[in-house]
Design a protein around this motif. Sequence first.
Motif, PDB file in Angstrom:
ATOM      1  N   SER A  40       0.929  -1.556   0.157  1.00 63.09           N
ATOM      2  CA  SER A  40      -0.107  -0.357  -0.888  1.00 63.09           C
ATOM      3  C   SER A  40       0.994   1.176   0.126  1.00 63.09           C
ATOM      4  CB  SER A  40      -1.250  -0.099   0.971  1.00 63.09           C
ATOM      5  OG  SER A  40      -0.402  -0.228   2.347  1.00 63.09           O
ATOM      6  N   LYS A  41       2.117   1.029   0.682  1.00 67.15           N
ATOM      7  CA  LYS A  41       2.696   2.566   0.552  1.00 67.15           C
ATOM      8  C   LYS A  41       3.888   2.257  -0.418  1.00 67.15           C
ATOM      9  CE  LYS A  41       1.505   2.559   4.264  1.00 67.15           C
ATOM     10  NZ  LYS A  41       0.530   3.823   4.107  1.00 67.15           N
ATOM     11  N   VAL A  42       4.033   1.730  -1.586  1.00 70.41           N
ATOM     12  CA  VAL A  42       5.451   1.523  -2.275  1.00 70.41           C
ATOM     13  C   VAL A  42       4.654   1.378  -3.904  1.00 70.41           C
ATOM     14  CG1 VAL A  42       7.253   0.677  -1.541  1.00 70.41           C
ATOM     15  CG2 VAL A  42       6.261  -1.082  -2.380  1.00 70.41           C
ATOM     16  N   PHE A  43       3.091   0.548  -4.266  1.00 71.73           N
ATOM     17  CA  PHE A  43       3.086   0.182  -4.874  1.00 71.73           C
ATOM     18  C   PHE A  43       3.204  -0.797  -5.978  1.00 71.73           C
ATOM     19  CE2 PHE A  43       0.959   4.140  -3.427  1.00 71.73           C
ATOM     20  CZ  PHE A  43      -0.857   3.722  -3.093  1.00 71.73           C
ATOM     21  N   ASP A  44       4.090  -1.613  -5.477  1.00 72.03           N
ATOM     22  CA  ASP A  44       4.916  -2.502  -6.450  1.00 72.03           C
ATOM     23  C   ASP A  44       5.429  -3.802  -6.176  1.00 72.03           C
ATOM     24  OD1 ASP A  44       7.910  -3.083  -8.012  1.00 72.03           O
ATOM     25  OD2 ASP A  44       8.088  -1.595  -8.909  1.00 72.03           O
ATOM     26  N   LYS A  45       5.118  -4.444  -6.721  1.00 80.25           N
ATOM     27  CA  LYS A  45       4.576  -5.784  -6.241  1.00 80.25           C
ATOM     28  C   LYS A  45       6.803  -6.542  -5.944  1.00 80.25           C
ATOM     29  CE  LYS A  45       3.245 -10.317  -7.847  1.00 80.25           C
ATOM     30  NZ  LYS A  45       4.731 -11.231  -8.206  1.00 80.25           N
TER      31      LYS A  45
END
Length: 194
Positions: A40-45
Motif C-alpha cells: 500500500s506504500k510502494v505500489f510495486d509487487k
Amino acid sequence: MNDTKVPDSSLVRDYLDGNENALGALIDRHQHRIYSFIYSKVFDKDISEDIFQDTFIKVIRTLKRGKYNEEGKFLPWVMRIAHNLVIDHFRRNKRMPKFDNNGDFNIFSVLSDEGLNAEKQLIKDQIESDVQELIKELPEDQLEVLTMRIYKDMSFKEISERTGVSINTALGRMRYALINLRKIIEKRNLILTN
C-alpha cells in the motif's frame, strides 16, 4: 499444531529456543497483513516482496541478537520495521531528500511543510510521532519553552511573560532544548528527513 491458538509471544520464545517452525508460523500468521501494508506504500509487487523479505531478515537478526523486547506486541514491532524499511526504500531511491547532518537543520521545519505527497506525509507523520516521544525526555523547563515556541507559536517575549523568566533565559532554554534534542537523536542513531 494449530498455531492460531498459540500466542505470538510463545512462538517467539519457541523460535529462540531453536524451533525454526515457530518462525514459519509467525510469518504465515502475519504475512498478508505485513505484505499488504508494504504494498500500500510502494505500489510495486517486486519491491514489496523485497521489503517483506528484508523485514523478516531484520526480525531474525534482532531476535537472534536477543534485542527483541517482548511485550506481547510482535506484530506492531514487525510493522514498525516494515514501515522503516519502506522509508529507507524511498530515501535510497532519492524520491525524498535526505537529512544532511549540518548544524543548521531544524527538525521542526519538517513538521510545518505544507506541500506533501503521500510518501512525504507518511514520513512526516513518523517524524512527528518520534519527535513527540523525544521531547518528553527533555528537562521540564526546556520542554515548556520548546512546546510554547514550536507548538504554540509564541514569541520569546510571550514565553518570558508566561513563565516569569527573562527573555535571555527563555532563549537559553530553547537553545539547550535543541542541543539536547540533537544529542538524543544522535544517541539513538535516528534518521530524520525533511
